[in-house]
Design a protein around this motif. Structure first.
Motif, PDB file in Angstrom:
ATOM      1  N   LYS A  24       2.491   1.660  -3.469  1.00  0.00           N
ATOM      2  CA  LYS A  24       1.648   1.909  -4.632  1.00  0.00           C
ATOM      3  C   LYS A  24       0.622   3.026  -4.427  1.00  0.00           C
ATOM      4  CE  LYS A  24       2.017  -2.957  -6.025  1.00  0.00           C
ATOM      5  NZ  LYS A  24       1.269  -4.232  -6.235  1.00  0.00           N
ATOM      6  N   GLU A  25       0.109   3.195  -3.195  1.00  0.00           N
ATOM      7  CA  GLU A  25      -0.956   4.171  -2.935  1.00  0.00           C
ATOM      8  C   GLU A  25      -0.669   4.980  -1.670  1.00  0.00           C
ATOM      9  OE1 GLU A  25      -5.111   2.482  -3.905  1.00  0.00           O
ATOM     10  OE2 GLU A  25      -4.010   0.733  -3.165  1.00  0.00           O
ATOM     11  N   ALA A  76      -3.229   7.997  -0.885  1.00  0.00           N
ATOM     12  CA  ALA A  76      -4.572   7.512  -0.533  1.00  0.00           C
ATOM     13  C   ALA A  76      -4.599   6.963   0.894  1.00  0.00           C
ATOM     14  CB  ALA A  76      -5.007   6.433  -1.519  1.00  0.00           C
ATOM     15  N   TYR A 109     -13.584   3.668   3.822  1.00  0.00           N
ATOM     16  CA  TYR A 109     -12.907   3.391   2.559  1.00  0.00           C
ATOM     17  C   TYR A 109     -13.882   2.664   1.631  1.00  0.00           C
ATOM     18  CZ  TYR A 109      -9.204   1.390  -0.464  1.00  0.00           C
ATOM     19  OH  TYR A 109      -8.402   1.011  -1.508  1.00  0.00           O
ATOM     20  N   ILE A 146       0.832  -1.207   0.000  1.00  0.00           N
ATOM     21  CA  ILE A 146       0.000   0.000   0.000  1.00  0.00           C
ATOM     22  C   ILE A 146       0.867   1.257   0.000  1.00  0.00           C
ATOM     23  CG2 ILE A 146      -1.623   1.366   1.382  1.00  0.00           C
ATOM     24  CD1 ILE A 146      -2.838  -1.321   2.316  1.00  0.00           C
TER      25      ILE A 146
END
Length: 396
Positions: free
Chosen positions: A57-58, A61, A71, A54
Motif C-alpha cells: 500500500k505504501e 513512503a 516517522y 506496507i
C-alpha cells in the motif's frame, strides 16, 4: 599501511561480550553470554503481515528518505503510548526516533559531554553505553550498587567530589548486568541529588516492560518537572532488535540538538522499521503480546534460578530479578573469576566476566553475568549443571 586512529577511538577495546560471542558459534557451545530476546518471543507472523501490507500500500513512503525526527505517525503514537503507560511527557518535552536505544544514549552523550567532563553510572553497568561514553574522553565514575539500586551516599559523595559531573546514567529496571531494580525512594533521591548538583539523568529503560513479578515502579522521567531527565526506550526487547527502533523523550531543546547529531550520523532511522512498529502498536494487541513475553521470561528465569540452587556451590550468591533478561552470580572471595569464565568456555558454556561491566575495567570483579532469555530450557539445565560442577572444583 599504518593507520593513525583518532584519540576518540584508539583507546577503545572490542566489546568483551562480542568477543565472547565469537565462541558461541562453536558446535555444542551453550551461551549464557548474549542478551538476545527469546526466539519464541518474536511476533514473526504479525511482522510478516504488517510488512506485506506496507509494501503493498505504501512502498515509496517505506523506501524513501524521511525526516530525521522520525516517522510522524510513530512519533504521535509513541507520545500517546508513553504518556498513558509511563506518565511520561511534559509540555516542554519532545520525542525523536533513533536506531535503537544505544544510539539514543550515544547521541545524548555527544550533545552534552565535553572531554574531561564526569559521567556517573551504576557500577557495574552496561558495557555498550560505557564504551560510548569512553569514546568522548570523559571520566567515568562508578557508584556501587545495592539490592535496590545504587548507593545514595556514594552517589552524593561522587557528585560532591566531581564538580564537572554532567550526566548520571541509570538503568533503573532489571539493570544490565545485575538484574536489580531501583526502588522508588532511590529514584526520587537520585533526582533530588541531580537537582542539588545540577546534572542530567540519562534514564535507559529497555527492559521495563519485561516485568514478570512484583509491582511496577514509576519511571524517573515521570517524576521530573524540570526537564532534567532524558529517557531512552526501545522496541528491541518487546518487538524485534533487528528493526533497530528506539526513541528518546526529553526537553525539546535537548531533542533539537540530538536531531542535528543524528543527521550527522545516519540521517534518519529506517522508515520501514518505524512503520512496522507504528502499525503493531495501533493494529495489534501490544498488551497481550507483552504479557506472553513476560510469561516466557518468568519461566526461563525461574528455571535457571532453581537449577542454580540445585547445582551451584552454596557460597555462590546470585541476584533474583523480577524481570528483564539477566542475573548476576558472584563467586566467594579468593576465587579467580576470570579463570572460572575461561574454563567455562573450554567446557562449552559461555558467560560474561563481571569486570567487563565496571566503569574502571582494570578493577577486579568476582561476578559473572548469566542470560536466561536466549538458551532453551534444555540448554539452561545442561549449562547450569556444567557450571555447577565447576563451582565445586574451584571453591575449596
Amino acid at each position: 599501511m599504518n593507520f593513525c586512529f583518532s584519540d576518540k577511538i584508539d583507546g577503545l577495546k572490542p566489546s568483551v561480550i562480542r568477543e565472547i560471542l565469537k565462541f558461541t558459534s562453536e558446535p555444542g557451545m551453550i551461551s549464557f553470554a548474549a542478551g538476545n530476546p527469546a526466539p519464541e518471543a518474536f511476533p514473526t507472523k504479525a511482522v510478516e503481515e504488517i510488512t506485506a501490507s506496507i509494501l503493498s500500500k505504501e512502498p515509496i513512503a517505506a523506501l524513501q528518505y524521511s525526516v530525521s525526527e522520525g516517522y510522524p505517525k510513530l512519533r504521535k503514537t509513541l507520545k500517546k503510548w508513553i504518556s498513558q503507560r509511563y506518565s511520561i511527557g511534559q509540555p516542554y518535552d519532545d520525542l525523536i526516533i533513533v536506531s535503537g536505544a544505544q544510539q539514543g544514549i550515544e547521541l545524548s552523550a555527544k550533545v552534552l559531554l565535553n572531554e574531561g567532563d564526569v559521567l556517573l553510572c551504576e557500577n557495574p553497568s552496561f558495557i555498550g553505553s560505557l564504551n560510548a561514553f569512553r569514546s568522548y574522553h570523559v571520566k567515568l565514575e562508578g557508584v556501587p550498587m545495592e539490592e535496590d539500586g545504587l548507593n545514595l551516599e556514594a552517589l552524593e559523595k561522587a557528585a560532591k567530589e566531581n564538580p564537572r559531573t554532567r550526566i548520571l546514567y541509570l538503568i533503573p529496571n532489571f539493570q544490565n548486568p545485575s538484574g536489580t531494580t531501583m526502588s522508588l525512594e532511590k529514584r526520587k533521591s537520585a533526582l533530588e541529588i541531580a537537582k542539588k548538583y545540577d546534572f542530567i539523568i540519562l534514564e535507559d529503560n529497555p527492559y521495563g516492560d519485561l516485568r514478570f513479578e512484583g509491582e511496577s515502579v514509576p519511571a524517573i522521567k515521570s517524576l521530573d518537572t524540570e526537564g532534567r531527565v532524558i529517557y531512552c526506550g526501545s522496541f528491541s526487547k518487546i518487538l524485534a532488535p533487528g528493526l533497530r527502533v528506539g526513541y528518546v523523550c526529553a526537553h525539546k531543546d535537548a531533542i533539537s540538538k540530538i536531531t542535528v547529531a543524528k543527521q550527522c550520523s545516519d540521517v534518519h532511522t529506517a522508515i520501514l522499521s518505524q512503520m512496522i512498529c507504528n502499525q503493531f502498536l495501533n493494529n495489534y494487541d501490544i498488551d497481550k503480546h507483552i504479557s506472553e513475553i513476560q510469561k516466557v521470561y518468568k519461566h526461563k528465569c525461574r528455571l535457571m534460578i532453581s537449577e542454580i540452587e540445585k547445582e551451584f556451590h552454596p557460597s555462590v550468591r546470585i541476584t533474583r530479578p523480577q524481570g528483564g533478561l539477566f542475573l548476576l552470580a558472584t563467586l566467594p572471595e579468593g576465587v579467580d573469576m576470570m579463570a572460572f569464565c575461561q574454563e567455562a568456555v573450554h567446557r562449552h558454556v559461555a558467560v560474561v566476566p563481571g569486570n567487563a561491566f565496571n566503569a574502571d575495567e582494570s578493577q577486579p570483579s568476582s561476578s559473572f553475568r548469566l542470560n536466561y532469555s536466549t538458551p532453551t530450557d534444555e540448554q539452561i539445565i545442561e549449562g547450569i549443571s556444567i557450571l555447577g560442577r565447576l563451582t565445586y572444583e574451584m571453591i575449596s
